[in-house]
Motif scaffolding. Structure first.
Motif, PDB file in Angstrom:
ATOM      1  N   GLY A 198       1.367   7.085  -2.741  1.00 45.96           N
ATOM      2  CA  GLY A 198       2.065   6.227  -2.502  1.00 45.96           C
ATOM      3  C   GLY A 198       3.317   6.555  -3.166  1.00 45.96           C
TER       4      GLY A 198
ATOM      5  N   GLY B 252       0.600   3.345  -3.513  1.00 46.25           N
ATOM      6  CA  GLY B 252      -0.747   3.590  -3.156  1.00 46.25           C
ATOM      7  C   GLY B 252      -2.446   2.841  -3.078  1.00 46.25           C
TER       8      GLY B 252
ATOM      9  N   THR C 207      -0.632   3.760   4.115  1.00 44.49           N
ATOM     10  CA  THR C 207      -1.624   5.066   2.843  1.00 44.49           C
ATOM     11  C   THR C 207      -1.652   6.114   3.180  1.00 44.49           C
ATOM     12  OG1 THR C 207      -1.661   2.858   1.380  1.00 44.49           O
ATOM     13  CG2 THR C 207      -2.461   5.540   0.737  1.00 44.49           C
TER      14      THR C 207
ATOM     15  N   ALA D 142       0.760  -0.646  -0.454  1.00 45.55           N
ATOM     16  CA  ALA D 142      -0.378  -0.328   0.192  1.00 45.55           C
ATOM     17  C   ALA D 142       1.046   0.981  -0.124  1.00 45.55           C
ATOM     18  CB  ALA D 142      -1.406   0.136   1.514  1.00 45.55           C
TER      19      ALA D 142
ATOM     20  N   ASN E  69       1.048   8.986   2.602  1.00 44.61           N
ATOM     21  CA  ASN E  69       0.009  10.597   1.976  1.00 44.61           C
ATOM     22  C   ASN E  69       0.141  11.593   2.672  1.00 44.61           C
ATOM     23  OD1 ASN E  69      -1.527  11.758  -0.192  1.00 44.61           O
ATOM     24  ND2 ASN E  69      -2.709  10.188  -0.403  1.00 44.61           N
TER      25      ASN E  69
END
Length: 842
Positions: free
Chosen positions: A288, A226, A266, A222, A270
């Motif tokens: 990601g 992403g 994630t 992940a 992020n």
């Protein structure tokens, strides 16, 4: 096709027997039952809350790790390309390009040297780590695979190997690093820092640890792409051999553990990357480490389509070609890996560093030389092109070209791999067919050579970039054929080419489809990507296995496949089981347990009693009438061998009584001569049988022939770690006492030393009385999974694999144990050998 096919190898690497298995099955012993009986709703909710917190902590930690790796990779790449790029611009007129090459070599070889040294510290940190994690989740214990030292060397090494210009990616090592975080964080201890211990009694079993490792691997995917949903599916498809529904969706306990962990990773990555890169905290624009950008047609162009139904036919053909190229890649890499195993790994460790430096030097020279030979292409600016990481203009290289043109070869070679992928996906300018062909050929060969050197290295990004060049080449060819009249969107063909080649190399379908869809944020690509990946997998599987399965096989790991072949059902459990058993009695003397543990390498022992009541059912005079006569013959032979092994160990015991306990056994059976029946020879010589170590019987008692074939009733399994724990803690009672006087250990005490239980050689024998008796019944597993001798292999295999077993006792209809099945008895190679014996017998 002959080149791609699997040529029979005379030196085939068979599964090694020194690999241990993990205990994924729960031991329902009395201490564990006490824990279950004391578990109320309040404790259950507390356990669930701790579970949620650990999962969230794993996700956040993996996200921060991705941030750390990405930051330094960008920093090193920016420093390197800025210095060398400025040098090339200055030297293009002055003619001092050799100086620029030396600068690039200095950067790359320094970075790769550091990465290689880190791998020397912890050799398990080499490669992507996905084969090792896949083996771990399959139930095989790989030494050092989830240690803290491996994590540090892997995380630090991958950023240097990527910054060093090698054709490797950081996504594979991110998956391995996430799995290590999942394994270590809930334990609150490390072998590196032995003296630091916390009183954290939760998750003290391989079963719980496996769930966290699987969640950590999903978080690594992940964070890399992403793709939280793709990470969850990757962990299930490629990693978890035992599909536990609780890992995905369970209402009462570990709810959506993988998906929640992936989302946490994630979200963390992020949040910080968006704030650092755009100074917009909370905007969540960079989900990601690798994002493919947005695929869309220019505004106002009604004739433009991302893909059409006609394109599907070409996508299928690209899938076939991608499968062939992937099979060729895997075949070449397999031969390279064999060469390394035979000629490089046995030598001094610094030879591996020299190999890494050689690969780096060749790669750097190829990159530099090819960048100088590119064609000048005109850049078509498109205001609608989306590039989330950085503007496409900033990654265009104009080496030896005018201001309005760019060097297409240098743009692909003289950039980070992620930037080159974005150029192929979204650059509206032209890459000449010659440039794409040369780039694909060189990248294919160098990536194949690089994967396997002693540096942390991933394979996802190199495969995607190589496939993207192939797809862009197909798009150029189709666009040049005017007779077709097709409206080609080059980015789509580049994406499909990347999927085809990556699928042909790793042979993944569902999870890779979701990862690519989440990375492109375009659901309409779902059908063509899925079709391409399936065709690539089917084509590649016709010739060889996926790259990860190949490296697992080369390491000799006894990996269990998803299912057995149909013809294997000609065999039964009695054909593959191990009949040479070493067993213990419910009440066994300390001397016997020490002998068993010191003279065997088994990790579980059947607990049996001698069923004298059923002797008449199996004997008529001197004739055996049991249907299991060959089991009993094997049992008698194993008793004799075990007798000799234990006697040798007893002579080293610090007690004169035990040193002489076997001296009377001087008439031990000699090896049988060729052609003689060993059982008959034993009976004629009246060989002293295996000593009865049950407290009520005398070891020197002479057994009759009926007693020699006494049936052994199965009561349960006891693990080696449990027996050693009992001996070290002095859990035993004297001969003149009752077993109720034996000290009792709680479940926390039994699992206190997990995961590194003490060894039998750590036991101080002088502190033990050899005549003391150990009651093992409270600590054994009284209800393990068992199987009938007549069960077919498919039934045995499915039970063993789906339940995550380590030992599977074979028990006949009257409750006698006649054999035991372990992981090695179910490997493909072992089953094929038994099947050949079956045909020869017929």
């Amino acid at each position: 096709f002959t080149i791609l096919g699997e040529i029979p190898d005379e030196e085939q690497i068979l599964p090694r027997k020194d690999y241990e298995s993990l205990d994924y099955d729960r031991c329902i012993s009395e201490p564990y039952v006490e824990v279950l009986e004391g578990m109320d709703n309040k404790k259950a909710k507390k356990y669930e809350a701790v579970h949620w917190m650990m999962v969230f902590a794993i996700g956040v930690t993996v996200g921060l790790l991705g941030l750390f790796v990405d930051f330094f990779v960008r920093l090193f790449n920016k420093l390197k390309f800025t210095v060398v790029g400025d040098s090339i611009e200055k030297c293009s007129d002055k003619g001092c390009l050799s100086l620029s090459l030396l600068e690039l070599l200095a950067f790359n070889m320094t970075f790769v040297f550091i990465a290689s040294v880190l791998v020397l510290i912890e050799p398990v940190a080499a490669g992507s780590g996905i084969p090792e994690i896949k083996s771990y989740l399959n139930g095989v214990k790989i030494p050092g695979i989830v240690r803290l030292r491996t994590f540090l060397c892997k995380a630090a090494g991958v950023l240097f190997s990527v910054a060093g210009g090698l054709f490797v990616g950081k996504e594979g090592p991110m998956i391995h690093s996430g799995a290590i975080v999942g394994a270590g964080l809930p334990q609150f201890q490390s072998i590196t820092f032995r003296k630091i211990k916390f009183d954290f009694p939760y998750f003290r079993s391989d079963r719980d640890k496996r769930d966290f490792v699987s969640a950590g691997a999903a978080a690594g995917v992940a964070a890399a792409f992403g793709a939280p949903i793709g990470g969850t599916l990757f962990s299930l498809e490629e990693g978890s051999s035992f599909w536990n529904q609780a890992l995905t969706w369970k209402v009462k306990y570990t709810k959506r553990i993988k998906l929640f962990c992936s989302m946490s990773a994630t979200f963390t990555l992020n949040f910080f990357r968006s704030g650092i890169n755009f100074s917009k905290w909370g905007s969540f624009q960079l989900p990601g480490l690798l994002n493919f950008g947005e695929f869309k047609c220019p505004d106002g162009d009604k004739n433009c389509h991302l893909w059409t139904a006609v394109d599907l036919a070409f996508f299928v053909l690209m899938g076939v070609v991608g499968g062939l190229l992937g099979a060729l890649f895997n075949c070449m890499n397999k031969n390279l890996a064999k060469y390394r195993i035979r000629h490089i790994h046995p030598k001094a460790k610094f030879i591996r560093v020299l190999e890494s430096l050689l690969v780096t030097m060749v790669t750097t020279i190829v990159i530099f030389a090819a960048s100088m030979l590119g064609e000048c292409q005109r850049y078509i600016k498109n205001d609608n092109t989306a590039f989330h990481l950085e503007d496409i203009n900033s990654t265009i290289r104009q080496f030896f070209c005018s201001n309005k043109t760019y060097n297409d070869m240098a743009t692909l070679f003289f950039n980070p791999q992620e930037a080159a992928i974005h150029q192929l996906f979204h650059q509206d300018g032209t890459f000449s067919p010659v440039t794409l062909s040369v780039f694909f050929f060189l990248y294919f060969l160098l990536a194949c050579w690089t994967y396997g050197v002693s540096v942390p290295s991933g394979l996802f990004v190199p495969s995607l970039l190589c496939g993207a060049a192939f797809g862009r080449l197909v798009a150029n060819v189709l666009s040049s054929v005017r007779k077709l009249g097709m409206d080609i969107y080059s980015g789509t063909f580049a994406l499909i080419g990347a999927a085809a080649f990556l699928g042909g190399v790793v042979r993944m379908t569902i999870s890779l489809t979701v990862i690519l869809i989440e990375s492109t944020n375009e659901i309409t690509y779902g059908l063509p990507i899925m079709i391409t990946l399936m065709v690539a997998k089917w084509t590649g599987d016709f010739f060889n296995k996926g790259i990860y399965d190949i490296h697992i096989q080369l390491r000799g790991v006894p990996l269990l496949e998803w299912e057995t072949e149909v013809e294997m059902d000609r065999l039964t459990a009695s054909d593959i089981m191990e009949t040479n058993l070493t067993y213990v009695y419910p009440h066994t003397r300390v001397q016997s347990l020490v002998s068993i543990l010191r003279t065997t390498v088994y990790h579980a022992f059947p607990v049996v009693t001698e069923n004298r009541q059923n002797e008449r059912d199996f004997m008529k005079g001197n004739i055996l009438i049991s249907n299991n006569i060959h089991f009993k013959k094997s049992s008698v032979v194993s008793r004799a061998g075990e007798q000799r092994r234990r006697c040798q160990s007893m002579k080293s015991y610090p007690s004169s009584e035990l040193r002489n306990v076997c001296d009377e056994q001087s008439a031990a059976v000699e090896p049988s001569e060729e052609g003689e029946d060993l059982l008959q020879q034993m009976l004629e010589r009246r060989h002293a049988p295996y000593p009865n170590l049950y407290p009520d019987q005398s070891p020197s008692e002479e057994w009759t022939m009926e007693e020699r074939f006494r049936p052994l009733t199965f009561h349960g399994l006891i693990l080696r770690s449990q027996l050693v724990n009992l001996l070290i803690r002095g859990v035993c009672y004297a001969e003149n006492q009752s077993s109720t006087n034996q000290p009792r250990l709680s479940y926390a005490e039994m699992t206190e030393d997990y995961p590194r239980y003490p060894d039998i050689h750590d036991l101080d024998l002088t502190l033990l009385s050899p005549r003391m008796i150990v009651d093992v019944t409270p600590y054994m597993n009284p209800c393990p999974y068992t199987v009938s001798p007549n069960a077919r292999i498919s039934q045995v295999f499915n039970l063993f694999r789906t339940m995550g077993l380590r030992h599977l006792p074979v028990v006949n209809a009257v409750g006698e144990i006649v054999g035991i099945i372990t992981r090695h008895n179910l490997t493909h190679e072992f089953l094929m050998a038994k099947l050949r014996q079956h045909y020869i017998t017929i």
